[in-house]
Scaffold this motif. Structure first.
Motif, PDB file in Angstrom:
ATOM      1  N   THR A 147       0.800  -1.230   0.000  1.00 22.50           N
ATOM      2  CA  THR A 147       0.000   0.000   0.000  1.00 22.50           C
ATOM      3  C   THR A 147       0.832   1.278   0.000  1.00 22.50           C
ATOM      4  O   THR A 147       0.307   2.350  -0.304  1.00 22.50           O
ATOM      5  CB  THR A 147      -0.923   0.042   1.231  1.00 22.50           C
ATOM      6  OG1 THR A 147      -0.118   0.073   2.419  1.00 22.50           O
ATOM      7  CG2 THR A 147      -1.843  -1.167   1.268  1.00 22.50           C
ATOM      8  N   ALA A 148       2.105   1.178   0.395  1.00 18.56           N
ATOM      9  CA  ALA A 148       3.000   2.336   0.514  1.00 18.56           C
ATOM     10  C   ALA A 148       2.611   3.269   1.645  1.00 18.56           C
ATOM     11  O   ALA A 148       3.159   4.360   1.779  1.00 18.56           O
ATOM     12  CB  ALA A 148       3.083   3.116  -0.801  1.00 18.56           C
ATOM     13  N   ARG A 149       1.641   2.878   2.457  1.00 23.50           N
ATOM     14  CA  ARG A 149       1.247   3.613   3.657  1.00 23.50           C
ATOM     15  C   ARG A 149       0.854   2.595   4.719  1.00 23.50           C
ATOM     16  O   ARG A 149       0.067   1.691   4.456  1.00 23.50           O
ATOM     17  CB  ARG A 149       0.044   4.517   3.395  1.00 23.50           C
ATOM     18  CG  ARG A 149       0.374   5.886   2.874  1.00 23.50           C
ATOM     19  CD  ARG A 149       0.951   6.791   3.949  1.00 23.50           C
ATOM     20  NE  ARG A 149       1.078   8.152   3.492  1.00 23.50           N
ATOM     21  CZ  ARG A 149       2.140   8.667   2.910  1.00 23.50           C
ATOM     22  NH1 ARG A 149       3.192   7.906   2.670  1.00 23.50           N
ATOM     23  NH2 ARG A 149       2.175   9.933   2.544  1.00 23.50           N
ATOM     24  N   GLU A 150       1.369   2.772   5.934  1.00 18.24           N
ATOM     25  CA  GLU A 150       0.899   1.914   7.012  1.00 18.24           C
ATOM     26  C   GLU A 150      -0.209   2.606   7.781  1.00 18.24           C
ATOM     27  O   GLU A 150      -0.368   3.837   7.707  1.00 18.24           O
ATOM     28  CB  GLU A 150       2.040   1.551   7.964  1.00 18.24           C
ATOM     29  CG  GLU A 150       2.489   2.659   8.890  1.00 18.24           C
ATOM     30  CD  GLU A 150       3.418   2.140   9.976  1.00 18.24           C
ATOM     31  OE1 GLU A 150       3.821   0.974   9.937  1.00 18.24           O
ATOM     32  OE2 GLU A 150       3.734   2.936  10.881  1.00 18.24           O
ATOM     33  N   ILE A 151      -0.989   1.808   8.500  1.00 21.73           N
ATOM     34  CA  ILE A 151      -1.957   2.367   9.445  1.00 21.73           C
ATOM     35  C   ILE A 151      -1.188   2.543  10.748  1.00 21.73           C
ATOM     36  O   ILE A 151      -0.712   1.560  11.330  1.00 21.73           O
ATOM     37  CB  ILE A 151      -3.154   1.426   9.660  1.00 21.73           C
ATOM     38  CG1 ILE A 151      -3.732   0.955   8.321  1.00 21.73           C
ATOM     39  CG2 ILE A 151      -4.227   2.123  10.485  1.00 21.73           C
ATOM     40  CD1 ILE A 151      -4.826  -0.104   8.468  1.00 21.73           C
ATOM     41  N   SER A 152      -1.019   3.745  11.203  1.00 22.52           N
ATOM     42  CA  SER A 152      -0.182   3.990  12.374  1.00 22.52           C
ATOM     43  C   SER A 152      -0.801   3.389  13.631  1.00 22.52           C
ATOM     44  O   SER A 152      -2.018   3.142  13.705  1.00 22.52           O
ATOM     45  CB  SER A 152       0.025   5.494  12.576  1.00 22.52           C
ATOM     46  OG  SER A 152      -1.164   6.101  13.040  1.00 22.52           O
ATOM     47  N   ASP A 153       0.035   3.157  14.629  1.00 25.32           N
ATOM     48  CA  ASP A 153      -0.450   2.650  15.904  1.00 25.32           C
ATOM     49  C   ASP A 153      -1.539   3.555  16.467  1.00 25.32           C
ATOM     50  O   ASP A 153      -2.560   3.090  16.989  1.00 25.32           O
ATOM     51  CB  ASP A 153       0.697   2.553  16.917  1.00 25.32           C
ATOM     52  CG  ASP A 153       1.770   1.554  16.511  1.00 25.32           C
ATOM     53  OD1 ASP A 153       1.607   0.894  15.473  1.00 25.32           O
ATOM     54  OD2 ASP A 153       2.768   1.442  17.255  1.00 25.32           O
ATOM     55  N   GLY A 173       5.338  -6.651   9.490  1.00 21.64           N
ATOM     56  CA  GLY A 173       6.587  -7.387   9.669  1.00 21.64           C
ATOM     57  C   GLY A 173       7.363  -7.035  10.924  1.00 21.64           C
ATOM     58  O   GLY A 173       8.574  -7.242  10.966  1.00 21.64           O
ATOM     59  N   SER A 174       6.682  -6.551  11.973  1.00 24.26           N
ATOM     60  CA  SER A 174       7.367  -6.168  13.208  1.00 24.26           C
ATOM     61  C   SER A 174       6.684  -6.812  14.402  1.00 24.26           C
ATOM     62  O   SER A 174       5.555  -6.427  14.756  1.00 24.26           O
ATOM     63  CB  SER A 174       7.379  -4.647  13.374  1.00 24.26           C
ATOM     64  OG  SER A 174       7.842  -4.283  14.658  1.00 24.26           O
ATOM     65  N   VAL A 175       7.356  -7.774  15.020  1.00 22.37           N
ATOM     66  CA  VAL A 175       6.809  -8.390  16.225  1.00 22.37           C
ATOM     67  C   VAL A 175       6.812  -7.386  17.376  1.00 22.37           C
ATOM     68  O   VAL A 175       5.929  -7.401  18.240  1.00 22.37           O
ATOM     69  CB  VAL A 175       7.604  -9.658  16.595  1.00 22.37           C
ATOM     70  CG1 VAL A 175       7.098 -10.255  17.899  1.00 22.37           C
ATOM     71  CG2 VAL A 175       7.492 -10.695  15.466  1.00 22.37           C
ATOM     72  N   ALA A 176       7.779  -6.482  17.381  1.00 27.57           N
ATOM     73  CA  ALA A 176       7.820  -5.457  18.423  1.00 27.57           C
ATOM     74  C   ALA A 176       6.540  -4.628  18.430  1.00 27.57           C
ATOM     75  O   ALA A 176       6.082  -4.172  19.492  1.00 27.57           O
ATOM     76  CB  ALA A 176       9.032  -4.562  18.220  1.00 27.57           C
ATOM     77  N   LEU A 181       1.097  -2.423  20.502  1.00 26.18           N
ATOM     78  CA  LEU A 181      -0.342  -2.358  20.293  1.00 26.18           C
ATOM     79  C   LEU A 181      -1.105  -2.985  21.452  1.00 26.18           C
ATOM     80  O   LEU A 181      -2.174  -2.490  21.842  1.00 26.18           O
ATOM     81  CB  LEU A 181      -0.712  -3.048  18.976  1.00 26.18           C
ATOM     82  CG  LEU A 181      -0.304  -2.305  17.707  1.00 26.18           C
ATOM     83  CD1 LEU A 181      -0.577  -3.155  16.472  1.00 26.18           C
ATOM     84  CD2 LEU A 181      -1.016  -0.969  17.594  1.00 26.18           C
ATOM     85  N   ARG A 182      -0.593  -4.067  21.998  1.00 22.42           N
ATOM     86  CA  ARG A 182      -1.272  -4.715  23.127  1.00 22.42           C
ATOM     87  C   ARG A 182      -1.483  -3.718  24.272  1.00 22.42           C
ATOM     88  O   ARG A 182      -2.510  -3.731  24.945  1.00 22.42           O
ATOM     89  CB  ARG A 182      -0.460  -5.902  23.629  1.00 22.42           C
ATOM     90  CG  ARG A 182      -0.664  -7.186  22.865  1.00 22.42           C
ATOM     91  CD  ARG A 182      -2.002  -7.809  23.205  1.00 22.42           C
ATOM     92  NE  ARG A 182      -2.158  -9.096  22.545  1.00 22.42           N
ATOM     93  CZ  ARG A 182      -3.204  -9.457  21.839  1.00 22.42           C
ATOM     94  NH1 ARG A 182      -4.207  -8.614  21.674  1.00 22.42           N
ATOM     95  NH2 ARG A 182      -3.281 -10.652  21.295  1.00 22.42           N
ATOM     96  N   ALA A 183      -0.500  -2.868  24.480  1.00 24.72           N
ATOM     97  CA  ALA A 183      -0.585  -1.902  25.579  1.00 24.72           C
ATOM     98  C   ALA A 183      -1.560  -0.769  25.274  1.00 24.72           C
ATOM     99  O   ALA A 183      -2.032  -0.086  26.192  1.00 24.72           O
ATOM    100  CB  ALA A 183       0.797  -1.325  25.868  1.00 24.72           C
ATOM    101  N   MET A 184      -1.898  -0.584  23.983  1.00 24.21           N
ATOM    102  CA  MET A 184      -2.722   0.551  23.577  1.00 24.21           C
ATOM    103  C   MET A 184      -4.178   0.178  23.324  1.00 24.21           C
ATOM    104  O   MET A 184      -5.051   1.062  23.342  1.00 24.21           O
ATOM    105  CB  MET A 184      -2.167   1.161  22.272  1.00 24.21           C
ATOM    106  CG  MET A 184      -0.760   1.677  22.351  1.00 24.21           C
ATOM    107  SD  MET A 184      -0.111   2.144  20.715  1.00 24.21           S
ATOM    108  CE  MET A 184      -1.180   3.516  20.281  1.00 24.21           C
ATOM    109  N   LEU A 185      -4.447  -1.106  23.064  1.00 22.77           N
ATOM    110  CA  LEU A 185      -5.747  -1.513  22.531  1.00 22.77           C
ATOM    111  C   LEU A 185      -6.603  -2.234  23.560  1.00 22.77           C
ATOM    112  O   LEU A 185      -6.082  -2.829  24.515  1.00 22.77           O
ATOM    113  CB  LEU A 185      -5.525  -2.421  21.318  1.00 22.77           C
ATOM    114  CG  LEU A 185      -4.777  -1.776  20.151  1.00 22.77           C
ATOM    115  CD1 LEU A 185      -4.424  -2.811  19.103  1.00 22.77           C
ATOM    116  CD2 LEU A 185      -5.624  -0.656  19.536  1.00 22.77           C
ATOM    117  N   PRO A 186      -7.922  -2.256  23.362  1.00 19.20           N
ATOM    118  CA  PRO A 186      -8.802  -3.000  24.263  1.00 19.20           C
ATOM    119  C   PRO A 186      -8.471  -4.490  24.238  1.00 19.20           C
ATOM    120  O   PRO A 186      -8.033  -5.014  23.202  1.00 19.20           O
ATOM    121  CB  PRO A 186     -10.192  -2.735  23.683  1.00 19.20           C
ATOM    122  CG  PRO A 186     -10.055  -1.515  22.837  1.00 19.20           C
ATOM    123  CD  PRO A 186      -8.652  -1.535  22.309  1.00 19.20           C
TER     124      PRO A 186
END
Length: 307
Positions: A147-153, A173-176, A181-186
């Motif tokens: 897509t040439a654009r990511e959806i930001s955290d 492609g980033s396990v980090a 995201l786990r810390a930010m999301l429901p």
């Protein structure tokens, strides 16, 4: 309100189904039914139709509707149907979402707008507009290599404030990123790996599943990998990952859809036909696919290896 409870089915390995074509470049419906039944018989909880591996960019609107309707009819409630409904035009994405909903899909998989490189505020507005147009649950698809654009955290976190957004198919492609995201999301928001080469690391780090083309080829081995990770049997998960490594590497090559279709043809499910601009594999590549499939340890399922 969403039609289904995503936590009941949105996890494990979910196959991104290829769209089988016949000799006249139409959809091979008998082959499509076999692909769906193969996943149902393997115990999968969901399938994706009309998305990346389904050559969505070459499908007509009527074909998309027919594919979703056929999958729903074949499934008869035995498996959830996730319909690809993304576009770089918000209006077109809404139209595709309406097609998915009217034909009985359980959820949509909506990719980040591609090619026109919108700002994050535009990406946020894009997905919010889609959500306002439908009652279906929405699974985001982030695949920056296409897509040439990511959806930001931050954009994902904003969208996840609405329970209509049920998860992310993360092919960045980033396990980090999973930990961020786990810390930010429901807690109910599902995080799935969209790149098989990172699946073992993603699942052992707490990911909920993987949407993958490789699950079409060897759903049982993919299930062993997932169950090994979630059940604490890491040696079993690693063995399954090693068995799938060669075919997984080829699936991550420059021709993933052609590789998948040729592999499925070796298993007797479909013809390897594609629509332009995609073309079939060279003879050397076909040999590599066949050999990689035998390395999985189930050579009797491969119909033939090219000489």
């Amino acid at each position: 309100m969403p039609k289904t409870k995503p936590l009941h089915w949105l996890g494990g390995f979910i196959a991104d189904l290829p769209t089988p074509f016949d000799d006249r470049d139409g959809i091979d419906w008998s082959a499509f039914e076999m692909l769906c039944e193969h996943q149902i018989g393997s115990g999968a909880t969901a399938i994706v139709v009309g998305e990346t591996m389904g050559e969505s960019s070459t499908l007509e609107r009527t074909e998309r509707a027919e594919i979703i309707g056929a999958a729903v009819g074949i499934a008869r409630g035995r498996i959830a149907i996730i319909a690809g409904a993304g576009s770089n035009s918000t209006g077109q994405a809404i139209e595709l979402t309406e097609i998915a909903e009217s034909n009985g899909a359980d959820a949509i998989l909506s990719v980040a707008p591609y090619y026109n490189k919108p700002m994050q505020t535009g990406i946020l507005a894009h997905f919010q507009s889609i959500a306002a147009s439908t009652s279906l649950p929405i699974l985001l698809h982030d695949i920056p290599s296409r897509t040439a654009r990511e959806i930001s955290d931050e954009t994902i976190a904003r969208l996840a404030e609405s329970t209509q957004f049920i998860g992310l198919n993360d092919a960045a492609g980033s396990v980090a990123r999973l930990f961020r995201l786990r810390a930010m999301l429901p807690p109910a928001f599902r995080l799935l790996c969209g790149d098989y080469t990172h699946a073992l690391a993603y699942l052992t780090s707490g990911g909920d599943g993987c949407i993958s083309g490789i699950a079409n080829l060897f759903p049982d081995r993919c299930r062993q990998l997932h169950e090994g990770c979630t059940g604490g049997n890491l040696p079993a998960a690693r063995r399954a990952s090693v068995d799938l490594a060669a075919i997984g590497a080829l699936m991550s090559s420059e021709a993933p859809i052609a590789t998948l279709k040729y592999g499925m043809s070796l298993l007797g499910f479909m013809k390897p036909a594609l629509r332009l601009p995609l073309v079939e594999l060279s003879e050397d590549s076909r040999k590599a696919v066949a050999l990689a499939m035998t390395a999985v340890g189930e050579p009797t399922k491969v119909s033939h290896i090219p000489a």
